[in-house]
Design a protein around this motif. Structure first.
Motif, PDB file in Angstrom:
ATOM      1  N   GLN A 135      33.287  41.859  17.202  1.00 42.10           N
ATOM      2  CA  GLN A 135      33.102  40.656  16.390  1.00 42.10           C
ATOM      3  C   GLN A 135      34.326  40.270  15.568  1.00 42.10           C
ATOM      4  N   LEU A 165      36.776  39.012  13.107  1.00 39.92           N
ATOM      5  CA  LEU A 165      36.737  38.359  11.801  1.00 39.92           C
ATOM      6  C   LEU A 165      35.324  38.056  11.309  1.00 39.92           C
ATOM      7  N   TYR A 166      34.356  38.063  12.207  1.00 33.08           N
ATOM      8  CA  TYR A 166      32.981  37.837  11.772  1.00 33.08           C
ATOM      9  C   TYR A 166      32.458  38.994  10.914  1.00 33.08           C
ATOM     10  N   LEU A 167      33.200  40.095  10.871  1.00 31.39           N
ATOM     11  CA  LEU A 167      32.792  41.245  10.067  1.00 31.39           C
ATOM     12  C   LEU A 167      33.317  41.171   8.635  1.00 31.39           C
ATOM     13  N   GLN A 202      32.691  39.502   5.882  1.00 33.56           N
ATOM     14  CA  GLN A 202      31.789  39.518   4.730  1.00 33.56           C
ATOM     15  C   GLN A 202      31.205  40.902   4.486  1.00 33.56           C
ATOM     16  N   HIS A 230      39.641  43.248  19.795  1.00 33.70           N
ATOM     17  CA  HIS A 230      38.808  43.589  18.640  1.00 33.70           C
ATOM     18  C   HIS A 230      39.618  44.331  17.589  1.00 33.70           C
ATOM     19  N   VAL A 270      40.718  41.529   9.516  1.00 34.47           N
ATOM     20  CA  VAL A 270      39.612  41.663   8.565  1.00 34.47           C
ATOM     21  C   VAL A 270      40.069  42.456   7.343  1.00 34.47           C
TER      22      VAL A 270
END
Length: 238
Positions: free
Chosen positions: A54, A56-58, A60, A103, A110
Motif C-alpha cells: 500500500q 503511501l496509503y499507510l 496515517q 512497496h 511514508v
C-alpha cells in the motif's frame, strides 16, 4: 521529531507486515504478521496490520503510532534466509538501500513524510530477512525464508516486551476467516491452489505470446454504464 499519542496513558503500537505475497519471498513480511496474529493477541492499543504494497496509503497509521515494528524482506546482501534487526534512525536507509519492489520505495516515503510532519514513531524496529527468490510470480516462500518466520516473531515479542508490550498466546490459533488478510491469500490455500507450471506459465504464456493468430489490441471497450475502459492487456483473434 517524535510524538506520543496515548490511549489511557499507553503508547499506540503498530506491528506491520509489508510486501507482495505474489512474488515468493517478497511476501515474508505479510506472512509473518499473519502468523503472529493467528497465534498471539494483544491489548487494544496494539494494532497488527497486513500493509501489503500500500505504500503511501499507510501514512496515517504510521503517523498515529508511537512504537512501530515492521516485518519485510530486505536485500541486505547476506546469505538467503539470514535475519537482521535494524532500529530507529537506521531503518529508512535500509528500506531504500537496495529496493526490490515499489512497496519499499513507497514505505521509505511514508517514513520521510511522517518525519517531516513531526508525527514519527519514537521507537522503530525493522525485522528483515534476506530473500532467496523474488522472481517466481505466484510462488511462495522458500524454505530458507519460511524458517525465519518463528524466529522473527520471537524477536518481535522480545523487543515489544522491552517496551512493556506483552503478547498473550491464543489457546486456539485463528482460522483464515479471522485473519487480518483476505482469506483468499491464506498461506495454505495460496500454496495448495497454485496451478502446475504446465498449465499456468509464470512469466507470460508463450503459447499465446508467440501465436501470430493473436494480436495486441489497445482499443478501448465500452462499459455498460456508459463509461470507457482501456483494456491494454486484451488479445483477440483477427
Amino acid at each position: 521529531m517524535s510524538h506520543t499519542h496515548t490511549v489511557l496513558g499507553t503508547p499506540r503500537v503498530l506491528v506491520l507486515g509489508i510486501g507482495n505475497v505474489l512474488w515468493a519471498d517478497e511476501g515474508f513480511g505479510v506472512r509473518t504478521v499473519q502468523t503472529l496474529n493467528a497465534h498471539y493477541c494483544f491489548d487494544d492499543h496494539v494494532t497488527l496490520m497486513d500493509g501489503g504494497t500500500q505504500g503511501l496509503y499507510l501514512i496515517q497509521y504510521v503517523q498515529d503510532a508511537d512504537i512501530l515494528l515492521v516485518f519485510d524482506a530486505i536485500d541486505y546482501g547476506l546469505e538467503a534466509g539470514e535475519m537482521k534487526l535494524i532500529e530507529n534512525d537506521d531503518v529508512p536507509a535500509f528500506m531504500g538501500a537496495k529496493k526490490m519492489s515499489l512497496h519499499q520505495t513507497g514505505f521509505q516515503e511514508v517514513l520521510a513524510t511522517a518525519m517531516l510532519t513531526g508525527n514519527y514513531p519514537s521507537q522503530l524496529l525493522l525485522i528483515g530477512v534476506q530473500p532467496e527468490e523474488i522472481e517466481d510470480y505466484g510462488g511462495s516462500l522458500r524454505e530458507s525464508v519460511r524458517a525465519q518466520i518463528e524466529p522473527a516473531i520471537q524477536a518481535a515479542l522480545a523487543w515489544l516486551a522491552q517496551h512493556n508490550i506483552v503478547a498473550r498466546k491464543r489457546e486456539t490459533p485463528l482460522t483464515d476467516l479471522d485473519a487480518i488478510s483476505a482469506p483468499q491469500i491464506d498461506l495454505n490455500d495460496y500454496e495448495t491452489g497454485r496451478p502446475a507450471e504446465s498449465v499456468a506459465c509464470r512469466l507470460g504464456d508463450e503459447r499465446i505470446l508467440s501465436d501470430h493468430q493473436y494480436t495486441f489490441d489497445p482499443k478501448p471497450s465500452l462499459l455498460e454504464q456508459g463509461g470507457r475502459s482501456f483494456n491494454v492487456d486484451k488479445r483477440r483473434k483477427d
